[in-house]
Every structure is written in structure tokens, then in C-alpha cells.
Design an enzyme around this catalytic site. Structure first.
Site, mmCIF file in Angstrom:
data_model
loop_
_atom_site.group_PDB
_atom_site.id
_atom_site.type_symbol
_atom_site.label_atom_id
_atom_site.label_comp_id
_atom_site.label_asym_id
_atom_site.label_seq_id
_atom_site.Cartn_x
_atom_site.Cartn_y
_atom_site.Cartn_z
ATOM 1 N N ASP A 1 0.814 -1.214 0.000
ATOM 2 C CA ASP A 1 0.000 0.000 0.000
ATOM 3 C C ASP A 1 0.850 1.267 0.000
ATOM 4 O O ASP A 1 2.069 1.219 0.153
ATOM 5 C CB ASP A 1 -0.949 0.010 1.212
ATOM 6 C CG ASP A 1 -0.289 -0.547 2.475
ATOM 7 O OD1 ASP A 1 0.912 -0.297 2.679
ATOM 8 O OD2 ASP A 1 -0.974 -1.240 3.247
ATOM 9 N N GLU B 1 -9.687 -2.712 5.530
ATOM 10 C CA GLU B 1 -10.226 -2.532 6.865
ATOM 11 C C GLU B 1 -11.543 -3.281 7.032
ATOM 12 O O GLU B 1 -12.065 -3.849 6.070
ATOM 13 C CB GLU B 1 -10.372 -1.037 7.133
ATOM 14 C CG GLU B 1 -9.009 -0.346 7.053
ATOM 15 C CD GLU B 1 -9.005 1.047 7.602
ATOM 16 O OE1 GLU B 1 -9.783 1.870 7.100
ATOM 17 O OE2 GLU B 1 -8.227 1.308 8.533
ATOM 18 N N HIS C 1 -7.124 -5.909 10.141
ATOM 19 C CA HIS C 1 -7.017 -5.555 8.728
ATOM 20 C C HIS C 1 -5.630 -5.911 8.191
ATOM 21 O O HIS C 1 -4.630 -5.783 8.888
ATOM 22 C CB HIS C 1 -7.349 -4.080 8.478
ATOM 23 C CG HIS C 1 -6.324 -3.102 8.936
ATOM 24 N ND1 HIS C 1 -6.463 -2.330 10.067
ATOM 25 C CD2 HIS C 1 -5.124 -2.748 8.398
ATOM 26 C CE1 HIS C 1 -5.410 -1.547 10.205
ATOM 27 N NE2 HIS C 1 -4.571 -1.784 9.217
ATOM 28 N N ASP D 1 -7.412 -4.325 14.515
ATOM 29 C CA ASP D 1 -8.761 -4.702 14.085
ATOM 30 C C ASP D 1 -8.748 -5.786 13.014
ATOM 31 O O ASP D 1 -9.756 -6.062 12.375
ATOM 32 C CB ASP D 1 -9.533 -3.477 13.587
ATOM 33 C CG ASP D 1 -8.892 -2.816 12.368
ATOM 34 O OD1 ASP D 1 -7.850 -3.308 11.902
ATOM 35 O OD2 ASP D 1 -9.436 -1.798 11.887
#
Length: 277
Positions: A72, A148, A143, A141
Site C-alpha cells: 500500500d 479494513e 485488517h 482490528d
């Protein structure tokens, strides 16, 4: 699916680096057969990168015939900004090894057409023959990359708006000034990573323990995108003891009982010196 549990962060980083080293050397990359490696950013892989740099400087590992694809990049952050993932990869890894700059692929968050940039990235992966080993980390979380909670588990490389929790978590890299944190990224999709022939996910620290529990002991769920890799035929989760705190005792005992098998993947450690004529 393999779950490799080491005592602490340093040992888990070293195990992951040994695994990458052996996979590259066993592949015997050459000018007409490159090893393709997917790479993450963030704090978790830093220890692994340091060990890979050490192996290279000792003459045991070469990246001359390796192509890398990063997960990313932020949208709108200048390429030379200290917090861009271009800067991160160059400063923490690429400038210390013998990889050719043209063989490193990182999404351009300043491209004039972001969608076209994402499509071109997928095409570059395909042109390189697909990714042999994709290394990733996760957020608390669950991801992976910037996929996400709620992301499609068959998603491809795309433009993504960051969740508020992620923006707040990333503020520490921008002087804790929320106004300076990018709100959009370009990211590979879950499906992009799933297409790799093998996936290794690094998970360390007690703050990732609930995410590891969701990834290992519960079902596949797009609210915990890392859980998708239960469905991959060759997934290795590499974690430290702290990251197992939410797992059942019998789960930890089961996988620890397999460590003698897992360690055969990294022992003996191979060296390019052994393959020199």
C-alpha cells in the site's frame, strides 16, 4: 494453515527472516526467473527486515533477482515525505541490500489517475508471474494492508478511504496532528494477496491478540479481513507469545507441539555461498 509461535518479537522476526531467506535460495532465482516477494510496512516487519539485511551483508542472501511488490501507499503524500511508504521501504530495507530499483514496485499515491494506477499494479504482478510469497502484517482490528473491516474478501488493488480508528492510530507518525494524517490510500485487495502462492502474516504484541484469535479460532468474516487466509492453501502465521493471549490453551499447545515440524522449514539455514560455482 500453520501457526508458528516464538517466545518474543525478536525471535519471531528472526524466524520469519530465516523462512524468507530459505525460500528465496531454494527457488534459485536467475535473470530469467525472478523470485516475487510481497512486502508490508509498519513497525512489525522492521525486525525481519533487519535480519534480512544482516544476511545480505554477511554474503548469505542476494536480492539481485528478486522483484518486490508493496501492499500500500498513502494518497497525496509526497514520495520523499519521511512517512511515505516509498521512504519507509528505501530507508529500512532497499538501500541496504542489492535489489535493483526497477525491481521494486510501490503504488504511486500521487498518480494523476489513481484507478488506472491500481489496475496497472495488478497487471505488473501478473506480468511478473504472480507473487511467490506475500508477507503481511495486521492491525489490531485484523485488517491486512488497508483492507479494513467490511472490505470485500475478493477485493483487488484499489483506492481506499481510511477508517477513523486507523487515522488516529497513524497520527503518532505525523506528530499526533490528525490534520496531517492522509485519509486515503492505495492498497492491494484481499483477493490480490490471496492469489499469492504462499502468504506469511506477522502478528506480534498483546494488542494484536484479539485479532489473532479472530484469525485462527473463529470463522471467515469480512469484519476481520485477516481471517480470509484460513482459506488459503499455504498460510503461515508467525507470532510471539504475547499475541497468543486470547487463544485457547489447547490451541496454543497444539501448534507449539508442531514446532519441530515448523523449524524444519528454517533449519538448516541455506546460503547463496553454497550454490556458487
Amino acid at each position: 494453515m500453520r501457526l508458528v509461535i516464538l517466545d518474543d518479537y525478536d525471535l519471531s522476526s528472526e524466524w520469519a527472516a530465516k523462512y524468507i531467506r530459505n525460500r528465496i535460495i531454494q527457488f534459485k532465482p536467475s535473470a530469467d526467473r525472478y523470485f516475487t516477494l510481497g512486502l508490508p510496512t509498519g513497525s512489525t516487519p522492521l525486525g525481519c527486515y533487519r535480519k534480512l539485511i544482516e544476511y545480505h551483508k554477511n554474503g548469505d542472501l542476494s536480492f539481485k533477482f528478486v522483484k518486490t511488490f508493496n501492499m500500500d501507499e498513502y494518497v497525496g503524500l509526497p514520495r520523499d515525505h519521511p512517512e511515505s511508504y516509498h521512504s519507509y521501504m528505501w530507508n529500512n530495507f532497499f538501500k541496504h541490500i542489492d535489489i535493483e530499483p526497477q525491481n521494486t514496485h510501490i503504488l504511486d499515491g500521487n498518480a494523476s489517475d489513481l484507478q488506472a494506477e491500481c489496475e496497472a499494479f495488478e497487471q505488473q504482478i501478473t506480468a511478473a508471474g504472480g507473487i511467490e510469497l506475500f508477507v503481511g502484517g495486521i492491525g489490531p482490528d485484523g485488517h491486512i494492508a488497508f483492507n479494513e473491516p467490511g472490505s470485500s474478501l475478493v477485493s483487488r488493488t484499489r483506492v481506499k478511504t481510511l477508517a477513523k480508528d486507523t487515522i488516529v492510530a497513524n497520527a503518532r507518525f505525523f506528530g499526533n496532528d490528525l490534520s496531517k494524517v492522509p485519509t486515503m490510500t492505495l492498497t492491494v485487495g484481499v483477493g490480490t494477496v490471496m492469489d499469492a502462492r504462499e502468504v506469511m502474516i506477522l502478528i506480534t504484541g498483546a494488542h494484536k491478540a484479539f485479532a489473532l484469535y479472530k484469525a485462527i479460532e473463529e470463522g471467515v468474516n469480512h469484519m476481520w479481513t485477516v481471517s480470509a487466509f484460513q482459506q488459503h492453501p499455504r498460510t503461515i502465521f508467525v507470532c510471539d507469545e504475547d499475541a497468543t493471549l486470547e487463544l485457547r490453551v489447547k490451541t496454543v499447545k497444539y501448534f507449539k507441539g508442531l514446532m519441530h515440524v515448523h523449524n524444519q522449514l528454517v533449519e538448516p539455514m541455506l546460503s547463496v555461498k553454497d550454490y556458487m560455482d
